[in-house]
Write an enzyme that holds these catalytic residues in place. Structure first.
Site, PDB file in Angstrom:
ATOM      1  N   HIS A  77      92.358 -17.967 122.314  1.00 19.54           N
ATOM      2  CA  HIS A  77      91.117 -17.058 122.117  1.00 19.54           C
ATOM      3  C   HIS A  77      91.346 -15.688 122.831  1.00 19.54           C
ATOM      4  O   HIS A  77      91.858 -15.456 123.836  1.00 19.54           O
ATOM      5  CB  HIS A  77      89.934 -17.747 123.128  1.00 19.54           C
ATOM      6  CG  HIS A  77      88.565 -17.322 122.953  1.00 19.54           C
ATOM      7  ND1 HIS A  77      88.120 -17.014 121.589  1.00 19.54           N
ATOM      8  CD2 HIS A  77      87.533 -17.188 123.616  1.00 19.54           C
ATOM      9  CE1 HIS A  77      86.739 -16.844 121.649  1.00 19.54           C
ATOM     10  NE2 HIS A  77      86.432 -16.945 122.959  1.00 19.54           N
ATOM     11  N   LYS A  82      78.282 -24.403 118.578  1.00 21.42           N
ATOM     12  CA  LYS A  82      78.024 -24.580 120.140  1.00 21.42           C
ATOM     13  C   LYS A  82      76.772 -24.208 120.779  1.00 21.42           C
ATOM     14  O   LYS A  82      76.067 -23.236 120.190  1.00 21.42           O
ATOM     15  CB  LYS A  82      79.236 -24.093 121.140  1.00 21.42           C
ATOM     16  CG  LYS A  82      79.298 -22.836 121.410  1.00 21.42           C
ATOM     17  CD  LYS A  82      80.627 -22.144 122.088  1.00 21.42           C
ATOM     18  CE  LYS A  82      80.437 -20.874 122.220  1.00 21.42           C
ATOM     19  NZ  LYS A  82      81.620 -20.169 123.072  1.00 21.42           N
ATOM     20  N   ARG A 125      91.271 -17.887 130.985  1.00 20.24           N
ATOM     21  CA  ARG A 125      89.907 -18.908 131.088  1.00 20.24           C
ATOM     22  C   ARG A 125      90.556 -20.458 130.881  1.00 20.24           C
ATOM     23  O   ARG A 125      91.195 -20.749 131.747  1.00 20.24           O
ATOM     24  CB  ARG A 125      89.090 -18.715 129.962  1.00 20.24           C
ATOM     25  CG  ARG A 125      87.689 -18.892 130.585  1.00 20.24           C
ATOM     26  CD  ARG A 125      86.496 -18.171 129.391  1.00 20.24           C
ATOM     27  NE  ARG A 125      86.712 -18.820 128.292  1.00 20.24           N
ATOM     28  CZ  ARG A 125      85.844 -18.464 127.263  1.00 20.24           C
ATOM     29  NH1 ARG A 125      84.599 -17.583 127.273  1.00 20.24           N
ATOM     30  NH2 ARG A 125      86.095 -19.060 126.238  1.00 20.24           N
ATOM     31  N   ARG A 185      87.564 -18.750 113.726  1.00 18.55           N
ATOM     32  CA  ARG A 185      86.418 -19.397 114.330  1.00 18.55           C
ATOM     33  C   ARG A 185      85.158 -18.069 114.516  1.00 18.55           C
ATOM     34  O   ARG A 185      85.193 -17.421 115.116  1.00 18.55           O
ATOM     35  CB  ARG A 185      86.755 -19.695 115.808  1.00 18.55           C
ATOM     36  CG  ARG A 185      87.860 -20.901 115.750  1.00 18.55           C
ATOM     37  CD  ARG A 185      88.134 -21.372 117.094  1.00 18.55           C
ATOM     38  NE  ARG A 185      88.437 -20.257 118.320  1.00 18.55           N
ATOM     39  CZ  ARG A 185      89.455 -19.904 118.622  1.00 18.55           C
ATOM     40  NH1 ARG A 185      90.543 -20.124 118.234  1.00 18.55           N
ATOM     41  NH2 ARG A 185      89.471 -18.973 119.512  1.00 18.55           N
ATOM     42  N   ASP A 222      55.466 -16.957 131.517  1.00 23.53           N
ATOM     43  CA  ASP A 222      54.902 -17.652 130.255  1.00 23.53           C
ATOM     44  C   ASP A 222      54.525 -16.402 129.515  1.00 23.53           C
ATOM     45  O   ASP A 222      53.951 -16.565 128.298  1.00 23.53           O
ATOM     46  CB  ASP A 222      53.777 -18.374 130.494  1.00 23.53           C
ATOM     47  CG  ASP A 222      54.097 -19.369 131.816  1.00 23.53           C
ATOM     48  OD1 ASP A 222      54.971 -20.067 131.894  1.00 23.53           O
ATOM     49  OD2 ASP A 222      53.061 -18.973 132.551  1.00 23.53           O
ATOM     50  N   TYR A 279      52.550  -8.446 137.672  1.00 21.61           N
ATOM     51  CA  TYR A 279      53.050  -8.587 139.093  1.00 21.61           C
ATOM     52  C   TYR A 279      53.935  -7.498 139.441  1.00 21.61           C
ATOM     53  O   TYR A 279      54.601  -6.706 138.924  1.00 21.61           O
ATOM     54  CB  TYR A 279      54.011  -9.837 138.888  1.00 21.61           C
ATOM     55  CG  TYR A 279      53.599 -10.914 138.632  1.00 21.61           C
ATOM     56  CD1 TYR A 279      52.399 -11.796 139.520  1.00 21.61           C
ATOM     57  CD2 TYR A 279      54.118 -12.000 137.863  1.00 21.61           C
ATOM     58  CE1 TYR A 279      51.789 -13.102 139.288  1.00 21.61           C
ATOM     59  CE2 TYR A 279      53.429 -13.039 137.727  1.00 21.61           C
ATOM     60  CZ  TYR A 279      52.373 -13.527 138.072  1.00 21.61           C
ATOM     61  OH  TYR A 279      51.929 -14.907 137.951  1.00 21.61           O
ATOM     62  N   CYS A 291      56.562 -11.957 132.604  1.00 16.76           N
ATOM     63  CA  CYS A 291      56.300 -13.133 133.657  1.00 16.76           C
ATOM     64  C   CYS A 291      56.989 -14.530 133.153  1.00 16.76           C
ATOM     65  O   CYS A 291      57.637 -14.373 132.092  1.00 16.76           O
ATOM     66  CB  CYS A 291      54.646 -13.206 133.769  1.00 16.76           C
ATOM     67  SG  CYS A 291      53.972 -11.917 134.049  1.00 16.76           S
TER      68      CYS A 291
HETATM   69  C1  LIG Z   1      86.930 -20.887 121.865  1.00 14.11           C
HETATM   70  C2  LIG Z   1      85.676 -20.174 120.977  1.00 14.11           C
HETATM   71  N1  LIG Z   1      86.087 -19.746 119.762  1.00 14.11           N
HETATM   72  C3  LIG Z   1      85.168 -18.977 118.966  1.00 14.11           C
HETATM   73  C4  LIG Z   1      83.884 -18.573 119.466  1.00 14.11           C
HETATM   74  C5  LIG Z   1      83.143 -17.543 118.815  1.00 14.11           C
HETATM   75  O1  LIG Z   1      83.183 -16.254 119.227  1.00 14.11           O
HETATM   76  P1  LIG Z   1      82.207 -15.280 118.544  1.00 14.11           P
HETATM   77  O2  LIG Z   1      80.696 -15.636 118.864  1.00 14.11           O
HETATM   78  O3  LIG Z   1      82.484 -13.961 119.392  1.00 14.11           O
HETATM   79  O4  LIG Z   1      82.524 -15.111 117.252  1.00 14.11           O
HETATM   80  C6  LIG Z   1      83.786 -18.979 121.054  1.00 14.11           C
HETATM   81  C7  LIG Z   1      82.465 -18.314 121.499  1.00 14.11           C
HETATM   82  O5  LIG Z   1      82.441 -17.797 122.571  1.00 14.11           O
HETATM   83  C8  LIG Z   1      84.453 -19.666 121.769  1.00 14.11           C
HETATM   84  O6  LIG Z   1      84.491 -20.076 122.733  1.00 14.11           O
END
Ligand SMILES: Cc1ncc(COP(=O)(O)O)c(C=O)c1O
Length: 373
Positions: free
Chosen positions: A164, A36, A132, A220, A313, A264, A311
């Site tokens: 999760h 993702k 969540r 995951r 850029d 700046y 800054c």
């Molecule tokens: C639903 C879900 N599973 C797995 C992950 C992977 O987590 P991580 O990057 O801590 O391995 C994420 C990332 O936030 C997630 O949202």
């Protein structure tokens, strides 16, 4: 001068090796590579391909659009997405063979009502304590009832159940045991309703590295695949190499006298004569402004501190008395093996987590890949 002005070099060999190391941590489970957010800033399609090459049976993304983008990229394997708002177009992922997540009874109804030509493959998300997404408390039995009815009528195939962790990067946190207990109870309740999905999954990177009881059928993996420790304090045995090196060519080099103030707001003033280098990257590239006067880069094998405000850029580094020229390469972060800072160092300097450091990268940075097979 050769090469791009600002560049992220991504080492696919390191990525594949990280995935292999993580798979070895959970040998009885399948592996989902989480790609993702443009693969945490590394570029989704090349990372997805490399993850498959390394044996990832699954790819995971948040949104439907991310999942759909994998298919024209040539991916035909198992994909799960998990974040959709009301009115989402579920028909497109279902017809593309993408598995979707139902986090509530309402969402299951939306999935079942989608005008798809294929039967939806649905995974159920239970909220075990992150608060969540996912069905929480009393919402879980009604999602279970709806899923059992959809499965027995043939309206959907219930392929997974998952949750999760909130605190997996703190292995001794009591929430981990509690979430695992609630997850097991939720899976048992689903089984009592006659639904025993092919995959049950709970572990992210941190739990994969430290909590074998939570590996279930699938783990995951996100951040650890990119070679970054989920938390700098997390102790684990896997040999992980950071995948992304962020570097740039100095756009200008100048000698300034003691008393010269930089950028700046003049938040830094030279206390002796020094050489400043101008790095053509700034917060438009996702470089955290909170790292102003705190982070370092590497130039010619030596560290050079960021001076003054970062800054939009550009940012300025202090090269001291080094022999520096326009066009010289500076590395903001990388694996750390040549003395350069890591993304974790930048996270510490910016007061954030390394996840954010890599995921924010964008703007005018050009990506290039090493180790493409
Ligand atoms: C639903 C879900 N599973 C797995 C992950 C992977 O987590 P991580 O990057 O801590 O391995 C994420 C990332 O936030 C997630 O949202």
């Amino acid at each position: 001068m050769t090469g791009p002005q600002a560049e992220a070099v991504i080492d696919l060999d390191a990525f594949r090796a990280n995935i292999a190391a993580l798979a070895a941590c959970a040998p009885a489970s399948a592996l989902m590579a989480v790609v993702k957010a443009d693969a945490y800033g590394h570029g989704m399609l090349p990372m997805a391909r490399a993850a498959r090459d390394a044996g990832a049976e699954w790819l995971g993304v948040a949104t439907i659009d991310e999942a759909l983008a994998l298919r024209p990229g040539g991916d035909t394997g198992s994909v799960l997405c998990w974040l959709a708002s009301p009115g989402a177009d579920f028909a497109s992922p279902i017809d593309a063979g993408i598995e979707v997540t139902a986090s509530s009874s309402e969402q299951l109804s939306e999935i079942l009502a989608a005008p798809a030509s294929a039967r939806p493959k649905v995974q159920l998300k239970v909220d075990t304590g992150l608060s969540r997404n996912g069905a929480h408390g009393d919402q879980w039995p009604s999602l279970v009832d709806g899923a059992a009815a959809a499965q027995s009528s043939g309206a959907a195939e219930i392929t997974g159940v998952w949750s999760h962790f909130a605190c997996a990067d703190e292995p001794d946190h009591p929430a981990n045991d509690e979430q695992e207990r609630v997850f097991r109870a939720a899976v048992a309740e689903l089984a009592r309703a006659g639904v025993e999905p092919a995959v049950r999954h709970l572990s992210n990177s941190a739990a994969t590295l430290t909590r074998p009881t939570a590996h279930f059928d699938l783990v995951r993996i996100g951040i650890a695949a990119y070679g970054i420790n989920p938390d700098p304090r997390l102790v684990h045995q896997a040999d992980l190499t950071p995948v992304l090196t962020l570097r740039a060519r100095l756009a200008a080099v100048k000698r300034v006298p003691a008393g010269a103030s930089v950028s700046y707001g003049h938040t830094w003033t030279a206390t002796s004569d020094t050489t400043l280098g101008l790095v053509p990257m700034g917060y438009a590239e996702g470089i955290a402004r909170t790292a102003s006067n705190r982070a370092e880069v590497a130039h010619a094998g030596r560290r050079a501190p960021v001076r003054g405000a970062i800054c939009m850029d550009q940012l300025v580094v202090d090269l001291g008395d080094a022999d520096a020229r326009r066009g010289d390469l500076v590395t903001l972060f990388g694996p750390g093996t040549d003395g350069e800072p890591t993304a974790e160092d930048w996270a510490a300097a910016a007061g954030t987590i390394a996840y954010e450091v890599v995921t924010r990268l964008g703007g005018r940075i050009e990506r290039s890949y090493r180790g493409e097979s």
